[in-house]
Scaffold this motif. Structure first.
Motif, PDB file in Angstrom:
ATOM      1  N   ALA A 130     139.784  33.066  59.147  1.00  0.00           N
ATOM      2  CA  ALA A 130     139.889  34.031  58.043  1.00  0.00           C
ATOM      3  C   ALA A 130     141.259  34.711  58.136  1.00  0.00           C
ATOM      4  CB  ALA A 130     138.766  35.059  58.140  1.00  0.00           C
ATOM      5  N   SER A 157     134.756  28.264  55.800  1.00  0.00           N
ATOM      6  CA  SER A 157     135.059  27.696  54.480  1.00  0.00           C
ATOM      7  C   SER A 157     136.250  26.737  54.617  1.00  0.00           C
ATOM      8  CB  SER A 157     135.419  28.810  53.481  1.00  0.00           C
ATOM      9  OG  SER A 157     136.677  29.366  53.823  1.00  0.00           O
ATOM     10  N   ASP A 178     129.250  29.689  56.680  1.00  0.00           N
ATOM     11  CA  ASP A 178     129.136  31.090  57.108  1.00  0.00           C
ATOM     12  C   ASP A 178     127.720  31.435  57.579  1.00  0.00           C
ATOM     13  OD1 ASP A 178     129.178  33.822  57.422  1.00  0.00           O
ATOM     14  OD2 ASP A 178     130.554  34.120  55.740  1.00  0.00           O
ATOM     15  N   LYS A 292     130.922  39.371  50.570  1.00  0.00           N
ATOM     16  CA  LYS A 292     130.227  38.078  50.448  1.00  0.00           C
ATOM     17  C   LYS A 292     128.763  38.273  50.078  1.00  0.00           C
ATOM     18  CE  LYS A 292     131.848  36.866  54.461  1.00  0.00           C
ATOM     19  NZ  LYS A 292     132.087  36.148  55.732  1.00  0.00           N
ATOM     20  N   TRP A 310     138.470  37.143  51.974  1.00  0.00           N
ATOM     21  CA  TRP A 310     137.444  36.370  51.263  1.00  0.00           C
ATOM     22  C   TRP A 310     137.893  36.104  49.832  1.00  0.00           C
ATOM     23  CZ3 TRP A 310     135.741  34.546  55.302  1.00  0.00           C
ATOM     24  CH2 TRP A 310     135.492  35.333  56.424  1.00  0.00           C
ATOM     25  N   THR A 313     135.789  34.715  46.776  1.00  0.00           N
ATOM     26  CA  THR A 313     134.981  35.549  45.874  1.00  0.00           C
ATOM     27  C   THR A 313     135.837  36.082  44.723  1.00  0.00           C
ATOM     28  OG1 THR A 313     135.411  37.561  47.179  1.00  0.00           O
ATOM     29  CG2 THR A 313     133.467  36.278  47.790  1.00  0.00           C
ATOM     30  N   TYR A 350     131.031  28.982  50.938  1.00  0.00           N
ATOM     31  CA  TYR A 350     130.679  29.249  52.345  1.00  0.00           C
ATOM     32  C   TYR A 350     129.556  28.324  52.830  1.00  0.00           C
ATOM     33  CZ  TYR A 350     133.543  33.196  51.040  1.00  0.00           C
ATOM     34  OH  TYR A 350     134.583  33.969  50.566  1.00  0.00           O
TER      35      TYR A 350
END
Ligand code: UD1
Length: 369
Positions: A130, A157, A178, A292, A310, A313, A350
């Motif tokens: 991440a 991801s 995830d 998330k 993230w 999203t 994810y």
């Protein structure tokens, strides 16, 4: 009569210490515990220590009692990291695990990875790759360092995998998806919540704010709170605001502030947080996990930051970034966005259910003998 031969093929040490690590690890720990070939030791560093931030989750999520508790909470970052390194290194020397698993980007995760590296024990990094690209956040520094120490990097991801490849990390990368989704899915009763506050009959917004850069700076925090309070007034919305201990300290120091339609409360149990999420019409947050969870719950989200790890999203149109005065305008725009069920088309970036099992299997496959 002779003892039955031990079936244990791998000794795993798993280090937790904060609320998000406890929640996200719940199903991975259940998977590892259920395997007769795994000897599991759970070390709790005590970074989070209030019952509402730690012990409550152990009970609620039926997590195993820690094998060791280090009691390293409530100290400045450097002291905390040093204490966790020392405590975890002692635990490693006592149990000699085949690997040490850490999750995400906390001081606990960084320190445990340093302890493992300095005792020649392989590091497994769950939620690897991440990136927010904001090096002023301790979390970004932590996760980058762990990724470069890691022997097994479990990404959530394809974007996280790409980030790791770009940095040429030496560890082995596996895209497990995830594990938070499994915990979310188990605890979130989709569609079972009324869309309004049960108390006032009004629409609700769920707000959480805890990032150091925001909540330790009263000028920034008060600007967001004033904007959200005005938004709540004009939209007729009630804002449910579970307050993190870090944020509580700043609010206490400025106790005179009028919060209007913002209703502060103690940190919520996980199922209560998800019930509040299920009822709400909008999420305002600076939390990584809640971005998330809002996405999976098909709730529009305003993220109070300039960047996010993230980005999936945001690309899906479910999440927007805003700061300062911009938060209220973004909230007003997002709250009337038609509900989008991002998972209906099977396109969860994810990777949906089963990630916790894939994490456990990747660990066993690599280290069992
Ligand atoms: C940590 C993580 C962050 C994560 C967050 C979730 C780091 C660098 N950051 O931040 O990634 O999103 O946890 O909450 O590790 N405190 C209490 N009681 C508690 C816990 C904390 O009073 O149970 C106080 C601490 O004494 C400290 C402050 O809250 O003064 C912040 O706690 P700390 O654990 O340092 O970091 P978080 O802000 O929680």
């Amino acid at each position: 009569m002779s003892e039955p031969a031990s079936t244990v093929r791998v000794r795993v040490m798993y280090v937790v210490g904060t609320r998000p690590e406890l929640i996200r690890s719940a199903h991975i720990l259940a998977e590892l515990r259920a395997r007769p070939d795994v000897d599991l030791a759970v070390v709790h560093t005590g970074q989070h220590y209030d019952h509402a931030m730690s012990g409550g989750f152990l009970e609620e999520l039926e997590l195993p009692a820690p094998t060791a508790f280090l009691g390293c909470g409530g100290r400045p970052r450097a002291e905390q990291v040093a204490a966790v390194v020392q405590g975890t290194a002692e635990a490693i020397r006592a149990r000699r695990p085949a690997c040490v698993c850490v999750f995400g980007d906390t001081n606990t995760a960084l320190a445990a990875a340093l302890a493992a590296t300095s005792t020649d024990t392989p590091v497994v990094h769950i939620e690897a790759g991440a990136r927010s690209h904001d090096m002023s956040m301790p979390e970004e520094v932590n996760r980058r360092l762990i990724d470069h120490m890691g022997d097994l990097l479990l990404a959530v991801s394809r974007r996280c995998v790409a980030n790791l490849r770009r940095e040429s990390v030496p560890g082995t990368v596996v895209d497990t998806g995830d594990p938070l989704f499994d915990v979310f899915e188990r605890n979130f009763a989709v569609g079972g919540f009324p869309a309004v506050s049960t108390q006032s009959g009004r629409r609700t917004c769920l707000m959480t704010l805890h990032r150091q850069a925001l909540v330790d700076d009263w000028a920034q925090l008060s600007e967001v709170l004033t904007g959200v309070s005005e938004f709540a007034d004009s939209a007729g919305v009630e804002v449910v605001f579970p307050v993190h201990p870090r944020t509580r300290a700043t609010l206490r120091a400025h106790a005179g502030m009028q919060l209007g339609n913002i209703a502060p409360c103690e940190p919520l149990r996980y199922q209560d947080l998800l019930a509040t999420l299920g009822r709400c019409s909008l999420v305002i947050t600076d939390s990584g996990g809640l971005q998330k969870e809002a996405f999976w719950a098909s709730k529009p989200c305003v993220t109070v930051r300039t960047v996010t790890e993230w980005g999936e999203t945001v690309d899906a149109g479910a999440n927007v970034l805003a700061q300062g005065k911009g938060v209220a305008a973004a909230a007003a725009r997002m709250i009337d966005m038609p509900a989008r069920h991002h998972l209906d088309d099977g396109a969860d970036p994810y990777h949906g259910a089963g990630s916790s099992r894939r994490v456990a299997e990747a660990i066993i496959e690599r280290y069992a003998h």
